[in-house]
Design a protein around this motif. Structure first.
Motif, mmCIF file in Angstrom:
data_model
loop_
_atom_site.group_PDB
_atom_site.id
_atom_site.type_symbol
_atom_site.label_atom_id
_atom_site.label_comp_id
_atom_site.label_asym_id
_atom_site.label_seq_id
_atom_site.Cartn_x
_atom_site.Cartn_y
_atom_site.Cartn_z
ATOM 1 N N GLU A 157 0.844 -1.198 0.000
ATOM 2 C CA GLU A 157 0.000 0.000 0.000
ATOM 3 C C GLU A 157 0.872 1.239 0.000
ATOM 4 O O GLU A 157 1.885 1.311 0.707
ATOM 5 C CB GLU A 157 -0.918 0.011 1.215
ATOM 6 C CG GLU A 157 -1.913 1.171 1.203
ATOM 7 C CD GLU A 157 -2.920 1.099 2.349
ATOM 8 O OE1 GLU A 157 -3.868 1.917 2.341
ATOM 9 O OE2 GLU A 157 -2.751 0.235 3.227
ATOM 10 N N SER A 158 0.510 2.207 -0.810
ATOM 11 C CA SER A 158 1.271 3.443 -0.893
ATOM 12 C C SER A 158 1.169 4.224 0.416
ATOM 13 O O SER A 158 0.078 4.389 0.968
ATOM 14 C CB SER A 158 0.752 4.316 -2.044
ATOM 15 O OG SER A 158 1.344 5.601 -2.007
ATOM 16 N N MET B 163 -0.420 7.698 -0.634
ATOM 17 C CA MET B 163 -1.827 7.672 -1.043
ATOM 18 C C MET B 163 -2.487 6.408 -0.510
ATOM 19 O O MET B 163 -2.604 5.405 -1.245
ATOM 20 C CB MET B 163 -1.945 7.758 -2.565
ATOM 21 C CG MET B 163 -1.443 9.049 -3.154
ATOM 22 S SD MET B 163 -1.641 9.119 -4.954
ATOM 23 C CE MET B 163 -0.449 7.876 -5.460
ATOM 24 N N GLY C 211 -4.799 3.445 0.299
ATOM 25 C CA GLY C 211 -5.870 2.894 -0.521
ATOM 26 C C GLY C 211 -5.423 2.543 -1.921
ATOM 27 O O GLY C 211 -6.095 1.778 -2.622
ATOM 28 N N SER C 212 -4.299 3.098 -2.364
ATOM 29 C CA SER C 212 -3.732 2.732 -3.656
ATOM 30 C C SER C 212 -2.528 1.817 -3.426
ATOM 31 O O SER C 212 -1.885 1.880 -2.372
ATOM 32 C CB SER C 212 -3.311 3.974 -4.451
ATOM 33 O OG SER C 212 -2.298 4.691 -3.757
ATOM 34 N N TYR C 213 -2.212 0.983 -4.417
ATOM 35 C CA TYR C 213 -1.186 -0.045 -4.216
ATOM 36 C C TYR C 213 -0.121 0.011 -5.311
ATOM 37 O O TYR C 213 -0.399 0.401 -6.459
ATOM 38 C CB TYR C 213 -1.833 -1.430 -4.185
ATOM 39 C CG TYR C 213 -2.628 -1.659 -2.919
ATOM 40 C CD1 TYR C 213 -2.066 -2.280 -1.815
ATOM 41 C CD2 TYR C 213 -3.949 -1.203 -2.820
ATOM 42 C CE1 TYR C 213 -2.782 -2.466 -0.645
ATOM 43 C CE2 TYR C 213 -4.678 -1.384 -1.650
ATOM 44 C CZ TYR C 213 -4.078 -2.020 -0.570
ATOM 45 O OH TYR C 213 -4.802 -2.189 0.595
ATOM 46 N N ILE C 214 1.064 -0.404 -4.922
ATOM 47 C CA ILE C 214 2.229 -0.396 -5.811
ATOM 48 C C ILE C 214 2.858 -1.786 -5.816
ATOM 49 O O ILE C 214 2.934 -2.449 -4.781
ATOM 50 C CB ILE C 214 3.263 0.648 -5.339
ATOM 51 C CG1 ILE C 214 2.664 2.053 -5.390
ATOM 52 C CG2 ILE C 214 4.531 0.596 -6.188
ATOM 53 C CD1 ILE C 214 3.578 3.123 -4.827
ATOM 54 N N ASP D 211 2.479 1.214 -10.496
ATOM 55 C CA ASP D 211 1.104 1.259 -10.026
ATOM 56 C C ASP D 211 0.437 -0.086 -10.297
ATOM 57 O O ASP D 211 0.511 -0.614 -11.415
ATOM 58 C CB ASP D 211 0.341 2.382 -10.741
ATOM 59 C CG ASP D 211 -1.064 2.537 -10.211
ATOM 60 O OD1 ASP D 211 -1.965 1.835 -10.718
ATOM 61 O OD2 ASP D 211 -1.266 3.350 -9.290
ATOM 62 N N ASP E 41 -2.594 -0.974 -10.621
ATOM 63 C CA ASP E 41 -3.718 -0.986 -11.562
ATOM 64 C C ASP E 41 -3.295 -0.571 -12.968
ATOM 65 O O ASP E 41 -3.520 -1.292 -13.938
ATOM 66 C CB ASP E 41 -4.828 -0.060 -11.059
ATOM 67 C CG ASP E 41 -5.415 -0.537 -9.742
ATOM 68 O OD1 ASP E 41 -5.542 -1.767 -9.575
ATOM 69 O OD2 ASP E 41 -5.727 0.310 -8.882
ATOM 70 N N SER E 42 -2.665 0.581 -13.093
ATOM 71 C CA SER E 42 -2.312 1.100 -14.420
ATOM 72 C C SER E 42 -1.020 0.512 -14.977
ATOM 73 O O SER E 42 -0.762 0.615 -16.171
ATOM 74 C CB SER E 42 -2.173 2.623 -14.353
ATOM 75 O OG SER E 42 -1.040 2.984 -13.562
ATOM 76 N N SER F 231 5.059 11.345 -6.511
ATOM 77 C CA SER F 231 5.270 9.932 -6.782
ATOM 78 C C SER F 231 6.666 9.467 -6.388
ATOM 79 O O SER F 231 6.836 8.456 -5.741
ATOM 80 C CB SER F 231 5.050 9.660 -8.274
ATOM 81 O OG SER F 231 3.717 9.908 -8.640
#
Length: 439
Positions: A325-326, A329, A331-334, A355, A357-358, A434
């Protein structure tokens, strides 16, 4: 005895077939042979006894000179650490650093895990990639999408293991092996642009040799931990004097916990980063350390003669890296991947995140070039009468990267102008966020 040994070895086919020797007055010719011809060769050898003895002396001398490495190989020859002439010195330095002055274990003992001793003797001090960044800028390579590198520094401080909670979460080894011979700990602070107060990553690493590692003798395992927020805050406040003060701060934090359960204490002190296990080995991974064939220190020969040690993050590489988890941020994951190579005077870090997801790259070098960190200092015990640590500068041209007390404002301004200013100002605001979120 020598004749018997030579023939017995030759029959093993070291080069893929048997071989024999035809000895002339001024030359020795090597030819392949069938086993049935040995007797015929022996009769000729008897008539050339004097020449053959001379030949054996030459062969024996060459074998001793090359450490019995008589089998050619297409792979680089990586000498094991116990053949390193600096190993004994490095091992003694490690024991001095890792041994608490209050230890009652008696006389200092040599390590039973040679690779761990060599690793910890090197995995300390200060490393900085300023020289690499200067080369980038001279070739018009800016950070991130520009293909260049950010300027950053890492300080690695050896930590006595007996000030830490006695927990298998930290060192998953047998109880009788939980000592300086099989375990070590390091605090790592990564910061930007020669400014110790700009720490973007603060970790504790525990290194150990469990029964599996001791059987092979050439592997060391490492776990990654983050600090309890209150302890991390104290450490950041003393970032300018980290070498002198951080061990005491950690010791005080651990001892201030009144709970008797060491596993609870360890959870209050640090938190393990799940699945981020690192494996150190003498041999590089042919795929993940492929950068060794592309980006060299000086020459491939010099690179391998300096006894490098290599590491990989072992889990989830096939998935694109370990999922974290970042911190910037929530809730967003790396997805995080990492490879390292360590010499006595350099540390290469091929650390990157995408990232989840992307799949877009979040940090690291966009061209896959590792961060090439040059050793600035060794961290040593200040004196025999003191347990305090201090820096021993080994590259005076980079001492300015250690902080304000090691430079003048004018010198710092001059150095920053060579790389176009501080690293993060070269990117857009969203890129700054980032790159600062390195996991």
């Amino acid at each position: 005895f020598h004749v018997f040994t030579l023939i017995a070895v030759s029959k093993q086919g070291l080069y893929g077939r048997g071989f024999g020797f035809t000895i002339g007055k001024s030359s020795i010719e090597v030819k392949s042979f069938e086993e049935s011809s040995i007797e015929k060769r022996d009769r000729k050898m008897k008539n050339k006894k004097a020449s053959f003895i001379t030949y054996l002396v030459i062969v024996q001398t060459l074998i001793l000179a090359h450490g019995f490495m008589i089998i050619p190989s297409s792979l680089p020859k990586l000498v094991t650490t116990h053949l390193n002439p600096n190993f004994r010195k490095e091992s003694n330095l490690l024991i001095c650093r890792q041994q608490s002055p209050s230890s009652e274990d008696g006389p200092l003992k040599s390590s039973t895990a040679p690779l761990l001793a060599t690793l910890l003797a090197r995995f300390q001090g200060d490393f900085d990639n300023f020289n690499q960044v200067c080369s980038d800028r001279s070739n018009d390579l800016l950070p991130r999408q520009g293909g260049g590198h950010e300027h950053f520094h890492v300080t690695l401080i050896p930590l006595p293991i007996n000030i830490l909670p006695d927990s298998r979460d930290l060192f998953p080894v047998e109880e009788e092996n939980k000592n300086e011979s099989c375990c070590g700990a390091v605090v790592a602070a990564y910061y930007f642009d020669g400014m110790p107060n700009r720490i973007f990553r603060l970790r504790m690493y525990t290194l150990y040799c469990d029964s599996e590692c001791r059987q092979t003798g050439d592997r060391v395992k490492m776990k990654l931990f983050t600090f309890d927020p209150s302890l991390e805050g104290k450490l950041r406040e003393k970032s300018s004097s980290s070498v002198e003060s951080w061990i005491d701060l950690i010791r005080e934090h651990v001892s201030s916990e009144t709970m008797g359960d060491d596993s609870v204490k360890s959870s209050l002190c640090v938190k393990e980063m799940g699945r981020c296990d690192i494996l150190w080995t003498e041999q590089p991974d042919l795929v993940r350390h492929a950068y060794l064939n592309e980006y060299t220190r000086a020459s491939r020969e010099e690179m391998h003669q300096n006894h490098p040690i290599h590491a990989i993050m072992v889990n989830d590489h096939e998935k694109g890296g370990v999922l974290l988890e970042s911190q910037m941020m929530p809730g967003s994951y790396i997805r995080v991947q990492d490879e390292l190579s360590l010499w006595g005077d350099e540390l290469w870090i091929n650390d990157r995140g995408h990232d989840a997801d992307s799949k877009n790259m979040v940090y690291g070098n966009w061209k896959g070039v590792p961060y090439q960190m040059t050793r600035v200092s060794n961290i040593v015990v200040a004196s025999e009468a003191s347990s305090k640590l201090t820096r021993n500068i080994v590259d005076p041209t980079l001492r300015w990267t250690l902080g304000d007390e090691w430079r003048t404002p004018k010198e710092y301004e001059s150095k920053m102008s060579l790389i176009g200013g501080v690293s993060t100002r070269m990117n857009k605001k969203e890129d700054i966020q980032s790159v600062s979120s390195k996991e």
